[in-house]
Every structure is written in C-alpha cells, then in structure tokens.
Design an enzyme around this catalytic site. Sequence first.
Site, PDB file in Angstrom:
ATOM      1  N   CYS A 218       0.821  -1.204   0.000  1.00 47.99           N
ATOM      2  CA  CYS A 218       0.000   0.000   0.000  1.00 47.99           C
ATOM      3  C   CYS A 218       0.860   1.262   0.000  1.00 47.99           C
ATOM      4  CB  CYS A 218      -0.919   0.018   1.222  1.00 47.99           C
ATOM      5  SG  CYS A 218      -2.308  -1.119   1.102  1.00 47.99           S
TER       6      CYS A 218
ATOM      7  N   ASP B  93      -4.041   0.978  11.131  1.00 42.85           N
ATOM      8  CA  ASP B  93      -4.956   0.439  10.118  1.00 42.85           C
ATOM      9  C   ASP B  93      -6.398   0.842  10.383  1.00 42.85           C
ATOM     10  OD1 ASP B  93      -2.785  -0.752   8.986  1.00 42.85           O
ATOM     11  OD2 ASP B  93      -3.640  -2.761   8.918  1.00 42.85           O
TER      12      ASP B  93
END
Length: 424
Positions: free
Chosen positions: A121, A312
């Site tokens: 990511c 996250d």
Amino acid sequence: MLKYVIKGPTKGVNSSISIEGAKNCCLPLLASTVLFEDTVTLTNVNLSNDVLLTCKLLEDLGSKVEISEKNKSIKVINKKKHKLIINYKYTSRMRAVVLFLGALLSKYPKNSIQAGKPGGCSLGYRGIDFHLEGFKRLNANHTLKDGYVKISAKNGLIGNTYKFPKVSVTGTANLILSAVFAKNITTLKNISIEPEVTSLIDFLNNSAKFRFIKFKGKRTIQIKGIKKLIKGSYKVIGDRINAFSYLCVGAITRGKVKVNNINPKHLKKELEILKKIGCEIKNDNFSISINAKKKLKPTNITTGPWPSLATDNMPILMAVLATIDGKSTIKETIFSNRYMAAPELSRMGASINIKNNKATIIGVKNLFGANCICSDLRSTFAIILGAIAAKGVSKIARVYHGSRGYYQLPKKLKKLGINIKSIT
C-alpha cells in the site's frame, strides 16, 4: 476494472456478521511454513487476495499448497528444497512477502537468498533497513543489485542482540523467523507485541519440543535456536481490523452490529474510543456488539503500536468522525501517508483538514454521493463507510485494494443491510 456502487444513506442497521481469521496473522504464519520439514495446517484463514498471493508464492518456491474454501483452511506440504528467489512480481504487490527473506535465510543460511525490494500500500516510505540491520547482527550480509536484495550467512547464522530503533511489526516477525535455527541465543529488544506477532511466537513454540522463544520483558524476547521443525497446526486469530471495520458500519449508520469470531482484548483501545464517542459496547470472549443509536460525540485520538489505536483502524474511524457534530482530531504516528481517504471523503462533503501528521475534522450533518478512487487497503473501507452514510449514489473505483484484506466484502455488507453492488 471492478467498482462498487453504493446507494445511501443507510441508517440504523441491525444485524450480525462473522469474520475470518486475521490476514496479518496468516501471512507471517505462511512465511514460517518454509521452516518446516513436513506439513503445516492453518485453520480459520482469511482467503483474501493477499493470502492467496502468498500461497501462490509458496507454490513457486516449491511447497505444495492445498486450500479449502469450505473449511477455511490451508495446508502447506514441504517435501523438497525450496527455490531461493522471491520474485519482484510478488514483492511489488505486497510488502509482507519480505517475511520470506527471514524464513528462507533461517532455513538456508549459507545459500544466496534473493528478494525484490517490497511494495504494498502507498502509505509513505516503508523501508526494510531494520530487517537488514537485524540480519547483519545475526552474521548475514547483503547487497542490492538490479532492485533485488541478495543475502546470505556464509558461516551460518549466529545469535546476537538487536534493538529495533522503532517498533516494527513486520520487522519483528522477520527477525523472529530468521533466528529460529540460528546458533546460540538471539535477543530482540523493542519488539512489536501486536496480537499477530504473539500468535507467530505461540505457533512456533507449540510446534517445537519446548518453548524456545521467551519474553524477558514487555518488548524483549530471547530465542534459543533449535535444530528443526517437523509439523505444525494453528487456528488463526480473528481479524481485529476487519472486526473494527464492520463495527464502524454500525457506528456510521447509528445502528446495531454484532461481530462474531473476534477476541475483544485485541481491540481494547478501539472499543474504548467507540465508548468515548457515545456507542454502547457489549462483548463476550468471542464477539463484540455495538449500539450507536445515541447521539455521538467528537473526540481526539492518536495512533501507535499495540495496545494503542492501530494505524490500520484510523482511516475507518476518521470516516465515522466526519459524520459526528463537533471538532475531532487525529494524530498519526506510524505512517507518513495514512490520510489517503481524506480527499475522497472531502469529495462527499466531509470537512477534513490535514497538516503534517494531524487531521482536524469538523463533523457535517450530511455527506453526498460521489465518484471516488481507492488508493490502499484501509482507505477503501473508509471510503465505503462514507458512501454508506452519503445521500445518493457513490461509485468507488480501484476496490481491488480492499480485496487484499477483506474476504467477500460486498456479500458481508449486503448482509448488514447495505445497498451495494459490484460492476465492471
């Protein structure tokens, strides 16, 4: 390319959902299987795209992999020597593949191991310097050529002491894997103690004849090198990030959601925050329920290594805060580029101002449907949450990022009462 179309707003959901095992637990466990001489069986697995990609890598390295979607299990069988090249086509798509560097180095230390420098990511710079410095302390040397890290320990790996300059989840797991067969004792300090890391430690200890990895303090472990690992089995812990994601569907719709197959202790800080903003939380040993029907309040939060708020989970919580009247702030301490969902939520009408590593959010009464683009795994769910709360239709592109960690995402959201469909 697959897109999600969501028609909102959805209000007052009232449903329950069961989640799979933690993707971030499954990946280091899969990497560890190359250490074993025979068969490893993992149950309660999350068959998301990251896990399936890791299984494909294992097959390319020489392991036999049997996947049962029905039983949510993966069996890895080792009968021959592994190949020692981790192709860039894997590391460019998923950073966690770098864990195979430590595992292969442990199993084949005197050989040359190669791995493409990792991707994943777009969360800002995430180098593997900590990993490589730790390997060096264990007597391994590396070079970088043509985008590949080449590493070996010509005289074998020898236990030593290494202190992480900064807490690193992947770095901790990688150094643990590399030290399993090292001579003497390896001491790792300032380690990550995330549930996914302690699960790896438990699995390795349970697979050996004795507990060769022991805590010597809150963030210090000692690893007494062993000779071999034959077989192993493990039930993967529930996915705390996915569990929190679906709880936030309840929060943003001001409804009720029960999430099953999760240990509430793994979300202690997150549940504290949900309670602080006005949600009613109930849980037992294996489930968490949220009731967000009361008026919610703004709050100030900061991310950090476990047991603090998981980075996250931050974008997901940011989407919820964008719908709560008043001023909230978020301080991100882990990644430099974690606010990728903010511009897309702003396109829906959210008021989010980013300065350096801090976000200031002024809650708005209404969000409005818009065309959005996902850029990473967790921002995908944050954008979905915005679309769920927004008036009108939202079309969300690049949702393949979400498939990396969420198994059957549209199906689960439909079960919760969300008006979502997939189109190409």
